[in-house]
Design a protein around this motif. Structure first.
Motif, PDB file in Angstrom:
ATOM      1  N   HIS A   6       0.823  -1.207   0.000  1.00 10.92           N
ATOM      2  CA  HIS A   6       0.000   0.000   0.000  1.00 10.92           C
ATOM      3  C   HIS A   6       0.859   1.260   0.000  1.00 10.92           C
ATOM      4  O   HIS A   6       1.995   1.259   0.487  1.00 10.92           O
ATOM      5  N   LEU A   7       0.266   2.325  -0.523  1.00  9.84           N
ATOM      6  CA  LEU A   7       0.839   3.654  -0.379  1.00  9.84           C
ATOM      7  C   LEU A   7       0.358   4.267   0.930  1.00  9.84           C
ATOM      8  O   LEU A   7      -0.793   4.049   1.353  1.00  9.84           O
ATOM      9  N   ASN A  55       5.301  16.830  -5.822  1.00  7.99           N
ATOM     10  CA  ASN A  55       5.695  16.503  -4.450  1.00  7.99           C
ATOM     11  C   ASN A  55       5.146  15.133  -4.091  1.00  7.99           C
ATOM     12  O   ASN A  55       3.942  14.925  -4.113  1.00  7.99           O
ATOM     13  N   GLY A  56       6.035  14.230  -3.747  1.00  9.22           N
ATOM     14  CA  GLY A  56       5.638  12.887  -3.376  1.00  9.22           C
ATOM     15  C   GLY A  56       6.440  11.856  -4.141  1.00  9.22           C
ATOM     16  O   GLY A  56       6.326  11.763  -5.374  1.00  9.22           O
ATOM     17  N   ILE A  57       7.276  11.107  -3.427  1.00  8.19           N
ATOM     18  CA  ILE A  57       8.108  10.057  -4.011  1.00  8.19           C
ATOM     19  C   ILE A  57       7.949   8.802  -3.163  1.00  8.19           C
ATOM     20  O   ILE A  57       8.086   8.872  -1.935  1.00  8.19           O
ATOM     21  N   PHE A  88       7.117   5.601  -7.694  1.00  5.23           N
ATOM     22  CA  PHE A  88       5.871   6.352  -7.820  1.00  5.23           C
ATOM     23  C   PHE A  88       6.122   7.827  -7.491  1.00  5.23           C
ATOM     24  O   PHE A  88       6.867   8.146  -6.562  1.00  5.23           O
ATOM     25  N   VAL A  89       5.456   8.701  -8.239  1.00  6.96           N
ATOM     26  CA  VAL A  89       5.525  10.137  -7.961  1.00  6.96           C
ATOM     27  C   VAL A  89       4.142  10.740  -8.162  1.00  6.96           C
ATOM     28  O   VAL A  89       3.320  10.234  -8.918  1.00  6.96           O
ATOM     29  N   TYR A 103       1.771   8.525 -10.653  1.00  4.52           N
ATOM     30  CA  TYR A 103       2.487   7.881 -11.751  1.00  4.52           C
ATOM     31  C   TYR A 103       3.509   6.871 -11.252  1.00  4.52           C
ATOM     32  O   TYR A 103       4.233   7.139 -10.280  1.00  4.52           O
ATOM     33  N   GLU A 104       3.562   5.729 -11.919  1.00  2.09           N
ATOM     34  CA  GLU A 104       4.741   4.893 -11.836  1.00  2.09           C
ATOM     35  C   GLU A 104       5.624   5.300 -13.001  1.00  2.09           C
ATOM     36  O   GLU A 104       5.176   5.311 -14.152  1.00  2.09           O
ATOM     37  N   ILE A 105       6.866   5.677 -12.704  1.00  5.99           N
ATOM     38  CA  ILE A 105       7.777   6.118 -13.750  1.00  5.99           C
ATOM     39  C   ILE A 105       9.065   5.301 -13.713  1.00  5.99           C
ATOM     40  O   ILE A 105       9.358   4.619 -12.732  1.00  5.99           O
TER      41      ILE A 105
END
Length: 254
Positions: A51-52, A224-226, A236-237, A246-248
Motif C-alpha cells: 500500500h501507499l 511533491n511525493g516520491i 511512484f511520484v 504515476y509509476e515512472i
C-alpha cells in the motif's frame, strides 16, 4: 527556486572556479498511471507492504492515510488536529513518524491501525522525512538535512545539500532508494538524488512535462511525493492536488 536551481545547472563556464564533477541528468518515461485524490495536498508519501501511505497538508485538512493503489481511495485514515499542518512521513519499526510545518510538533502513529501513539517536539520547520540506515532524516526548507535518532529525536549530525558547490534550499519530500536520498525541490519540477554522506547531488531527474500530463495548474500544484516499492522496483511520484499518481522509470540519463 527554479531560477536558482537553473543557475546551478547552467552556470557560466567562464567563471574562474574549478569545474565541478559532471552531474548525471535523467528524464523519465511513464510506466503506468493511477488515480489520485485531487483534494490531497500531498506532503509525504511512501510504500509499505502493498500500500501507499500519504500525508497531506493544509490546516484543518491534514491527514495520514493508507491508500489503495488501483483506486486512490483511503482504506484507513487519521486526521491531524486542526492547528497542525501535516508534512513528511516515514516508517520506523511499527510506527509511522510524521512532522508538521511550523508547529515544531511531530506525531507517531501505529502503522497497523494509524492510531496516534505519541508526539515529540523539534526546533525549526518540518518538511520531509525518510530513514537512512538507523537515522531519521529531516528536511526543513534550508539546504541542511538533519539526521536524528528516531527514538529520542536527538540530533546526530547535519549535511548540506550542494549542487556542485552551491547549497540548494527548499529540499522537500524525501525518499531513500538504494542508499541515496531522493528529494523533491519545492516549486520546481526536479528530483535530486543526494549522497547522504556528503550531501552532494549526484543526479538530477527532470520531470518538467509531468505536470502538464496531470492537467493541473497554479503555483501550489507542484510536484511533491516520491515512493519506492523495493520489492518490485517500482517508483511512484505525484504532486499536490494532482488527480494522477504515476509509476515512472528513469530514461535518457546522461
Amino acid at each position: 527556486m527554479m531560477f536558482l536551481l537553473a543557475v546551478a545547472l547552467f552556470a557560466d563556464p567562464a567563471v574562474a572556479t574549478p569545474p565541478p564533477a559532471p552531474i548525471e541528468r535523467c528524464g523519465y518515461r511513464i510506466v503506468q498511471t493511477f488515480p489520485h485524490d485531487a483534494t490531497s495536498f500531498t506532503q509525504g508519501l511512501f510504500w509499505d507492504d502493498g500500500h501507499l501511505y500519504e500525508a497531506t497538508g493544509q490546516y484543518g485538512q491534514s491527514r495520514i492515510a493508507r491508500l489503495d493503489l488501483q483506486t486512490g481511495k483511503a482504506l484507513a485514515e487519521t486526521k491531524l488536529p486542526a492547528d497542525q499542518f501535516g508534512e513528511g512521513i516515514t516508517r520506523w519499526g511499527n510506527q509511522i513518524i510524521g512532522v508538521t510545518w511550523q508547529g515544531g510538533i511531530g506525531n507517531r502513529w501505529s502503522i497497523k491501525d494509524l492510531k496516534r501513539v505519541g508526539t515529540f517536539k523539534y526546533e525549526g520547520e518540518g518538511w520531509g522525512l525518510t530513514m537512512v540506515g538507523d537515522s531519521l532524516v529531516l528536511s526543513d526548507g534550508t539546504p541542511e538535512l538533519r539526521f536524528l535518532d528516531p527514538a529520542t529525536m536527538k540530533e546526530q549530525k547535519r549535511v548540506t545539500v550542494r549542487f556542485g558547490e552551491r547549497p540548494i534550499a527548499m529540499i522537500n519530500e524525501l525518499e531513500t532508494i538504494n542508499g541515496q536520498i531522493w528529494a523533491n525541490v519545492w516549486m520546481t519540477d526536479f528530483i535530486l538524488r543526494i549522497d547522504p554522506v556528503t550531501g552532494k547531488v549526484v543526479s538530477l531527474v527532470d520531470l518538467s512535462t509531468l505536470k502538464a500530463d496531470a492537467g493541473v495548474s497554479g503555483t501550489d500544484s507542484v510536484l511533491n511525493g516520491i515512493a519506492w516499492d523495493a520489492k518490485k522496483k517500482r517508483l511512484f511520484v505525484t504532486g499536490k492536488n494532482w488527480p494522477k499518481l504515476y509509476e515512472i522509470a528513469l530514461a535518457d540519463c546522461r
